[in-house]
Design a protein around this motif. Sequence first.
Motif, PDB file in Angstrom:
ATOM      1  N   GLY A 270      30.876  26.377  32.501  1.00 36.71           N
ATOM      2  CA  GLY A 270      32.290  26.715  32.477  1.00 36.71           C
ATOM      3  C   GLY A 270      32.752  27.346  33.775  1.00 36.71           C
ATOM      4  N   ALA A 271      31.909  28.197  34.374  1.00 37.10           N
ATOM      5  CA  ALA A 271      32.247  28.817  35.659  1.00 37.10           C
ATOM      6  C   ALA A 271      32.295  27.777  36.768  1.00 37.10           C
ATOM      7  CB  ALA A 271      31.240  29.908  35.994  1.00 37.10           C
ATOM      8  N   SER A 316      30.078  37.831  43.518  1.00 38.20           N
ATOM      9  CA  SER A 316      29.974  38.789  42.408  1.00 38.20           C
ATOM     10  C   SER A 316      31.333  39.181  41.862  1.00 38.20           C
ATOM     11  CB  SER A 316      29.200  40.025  42.866  1.00 38.20           C
ATOM     12  OG  SER A 316      27.861  39.684  43.161  1.00 38.20           O
ATOM     13  N   ASP A 317      32.358  39.229  42.720  1.00 36.24           N
ATOM     14  CA  ASP A 317      33.699  39.547  42.233  1.00 36.24           C
ATOM     15  C   ASP A 317      34.224  38.456  41.308  1.00 36.24           C
ATOM     16  OD1 ASP A 317      33.936  42.005  43.424  1.00 36.24           O
ATOM     17  OD2 ASP A 317      34.989  41.250  45.217  1.00 36.24           O
ATOM     18  N   THR A 318      33.963  37.216  41.663  1.00 39.20           N
ATOM     19  CA  THR A 318      34.409  36.108  40.809  1.00 39.20           C
ATOM     20  C   THR A 318      33.682  36.127  39.474  1.00 39.20           C
ATOM     21  OG1 THR A 318      35.010  34.703  42.691  1.00 39.20           O
ATOM     22  CG2 THR A 318      34.543  33.590  40.611  1.00 39.20           C
ATOM     23  N   ILE A 319      32.411  36.468  39.496  1.00 41.43           N
ATOM     24  CA  ILE A 319      31.661  36.570  38.236  1.00 41.43           C
ATOM     25  C   ILE A 319      32.299  37.625  37.337  1.00 41.43           C
ATOM     26  CG2 ILE A 319      29.460  37.294  37.222  1.00 41.43           C
ATOM     27  CD1 ILE A 319      28.078  36.040  39.656  1.00 41.43           C
ATOM     28  N   GLN A 320      32.619  38.770  37.889  1.00 37.17           N
ATOM     29  CA  GLN A 320      33.248  39.825  37.095  1.00 37.17           C
ATOM     30  C   GLN A 320      34.623  39.397  36.597  1.00 37.17           C
ATOM     31  OE1 GLN A 320      31.748  42.655  35.991  1.00 37.17           O
ATOM     32  NE2 GLN A 320      29.955  41.624  36.907  1.00 37.17           N
ATOM     33  N   HIS A 321      35.357  38.684  37.426  1.00 36.20           N
ATOM     34  CA  HIS A 321      36.672  38.177  37.004  1.00 36.20           C
ATOM     35  C   HIS A 321      36.539  37.240  35.808  1.00 36.20           C
ATOM     36  CE1 HIS A 321      40.497  36.074  37.040  1.00 36.20           C
ATOM     37  NE2 HIS A 321      39.874  34.942  37.331  1.00 36.20           N
ATOM     38  N   LEU A 322      35.610  36.305  35.885  1.00 39.14           N
ATOM     39  CA  LEU A 322      35.449  35.339  34.795  1.00 39.14           C
ATOM     40  C   LEU A 322      34.914  35.994  33.528  1.00 39.14           C
ATOM     41  CD1 LEU A 322      33.975  32.331  36.824  1.00 39.14           C
ATOM     42  CD2 LEU A 322      36.298  32.557  35.930  1.00 39.14           C
ATOM     43  N   ARG A 404      40.423  32.196  45.684  1.00 34.92           N
ATOM     44  CA  ARG A 404      39.719  33.442  45.396  1.00 34.92           C
ATOM     45  C   ARG A 404      38.572  33.616  46.398  1.00 34.92           C
ATOM     46  NH1 ARG A 404      39.820  36.821  41.282  1.00 34.92           N
ATOM     47  NH2 ARG A 404      41.276  35.464  40.161  1.00 34.92           N
ATOM     48  N   HIS A 405      38.536  34.764  47.058  1.00 35.65           N
ATOM     49  CA  HIS A 405      37.568  35.002  48.122  1.00 35.65           C
ATOM     50  C   HIS A 405      36.111  34.859  47.655  1.00 35.65           C
ATOM     51  CE1 HIS A 405      41.104  37.138  49.869  1.00 35.65           C
ATOM     52  NE2 HIS A 405      40.603  36.677  51.008  1.00 35.65           N
TER      53      HIS A 405
END
Length: 490
Positions: A270-271, A316-322, A404-405
């Motif tokens: 999904g990610a 890691s920021d994108t992981i936390q966002h998702l 997204r960065h």
Amino acid sequence: MAEKDMTFDIEYDVVVIGGGGSGKSAALTAAKGGLSVALLEKMEHTGGTSIYAEGQAAFESSEQKTRKLPEGKQFPSKEEGFKRYIDYSHHRANTDVVRMQVSNTAETIDLMKKLGIEYTDVNIYAYDQPHELYTFHRPEGLGEHMQEVLLRACVNAGVDIFTSTPAKKLLMKDNAVVGVQALDSKGNRINIGCKDVVLASGGYGNSPELVKKYSWLYRSADYTYQCVPTENTGDGLNMALEIGADTDNIGPIMIIPCARTKTLTSHVSGAGSQPVLWVNKTGKRFASEEVAMSFADAGNTIAMQPQGTVYAIIDSDTIQHLMNDGSDIGLGDFIEYHMKLTRLQTELDQDVEAGIAWKGNSIEELAKSMGLDAQVLADTVKEYNEACDNHYDSLFFKPSKFLRHVRKGPFYAINMAPSVLVSDGGIRVNGNMQVTDEKYKPITGLYAVGNDASGLYGDTYNLDVPGTANGFAHASGRVAARHIIKTLGA
């Protein structure tokens, strides 16, 4: 196969080959019309690809007439549906088949409701997708429940269902199909006589050899990943061609992105299906990742890359966002819109340990673990981050809301692959779903429905009319059976 002195082990009015949605719809309709019906399914259980379907398309249905949409939105008319199919196919679709689809799908909804199916929603598939028509009728329990209900209805209507019984040949006499040769569950050859055969074997999407032969995917066919356990290997197509049937626009296939070795409900998959940074084996971007909003277009895009391989790069920021905010786009009921991917970090850690995903504390370290050129990937990420800073993607014009960065380590790469769900073209049929020969003349006693049949598509599955394949399966099976009933005078 033509034989002068043919003998049959058993005889029916109709033999249906394939126990998915199209096959069961044909069998049920024929049985309710007073005909004796045998349904042959090569797998241990019926259902086929229809088990994994979520909703079905319909036009001017009773459900649409009683529901309301947000201001400015409307349910499409049959005329709008007809034009959309023709336009999306670039006028390669068979107008008789398209007319059959838009004229009969609404009745499917009513028939399913009579069998006890409840529809929870009529919507679009990909939220925030401006081009989709509101045709997606979502049943409670989705496709799996629908197939359970249809199976029970077929049994109650007197359909004889033979599982683990693959059909092998069509039997001919005087240029007409008069039976089917099959293998029973013990491997014994049996000849089944009949007046009509309905081919509903699901197409050829799970046969790499036929995908190479007939579709545009020949370069990547050996690199596809099968994310659903179906066995649609072209049985109906091969049997039809053997007795003189013709094909029409045979190449369309439905492809969906999926993380290699994972399922569609995996949070890693999904990610990777989100509009994050995508690179191919060169370490470079190749498209606007906004294409992820349509799984059919995204599947095509991934399949066109070298060895059908794409890496979704996330930080890691994108992981936390998702995980905390949820997905930016949805993938139907597999990954719902704004669904929180709470298992993502756990799955990623497991996949890195298993060697099917990669991790690096820097982009260069990540690239080396993936086997990519570290400088090329670093330059790609730098350029992408600059686009995020400027809120403008000058390469592919990806909408700024999806920029997204990729800056905070550790960094991860998800191996995304093209997964062929089904083929969407094959045997040429007319509007009654009769199989035709090279002279466009119907072959007596032979019909093709669902993904065995051609006529609805151009070169790609049209997700902008969501639920099309499932809607077509049930409508085409029913239309074929009704034509048989009329022809036989039952």
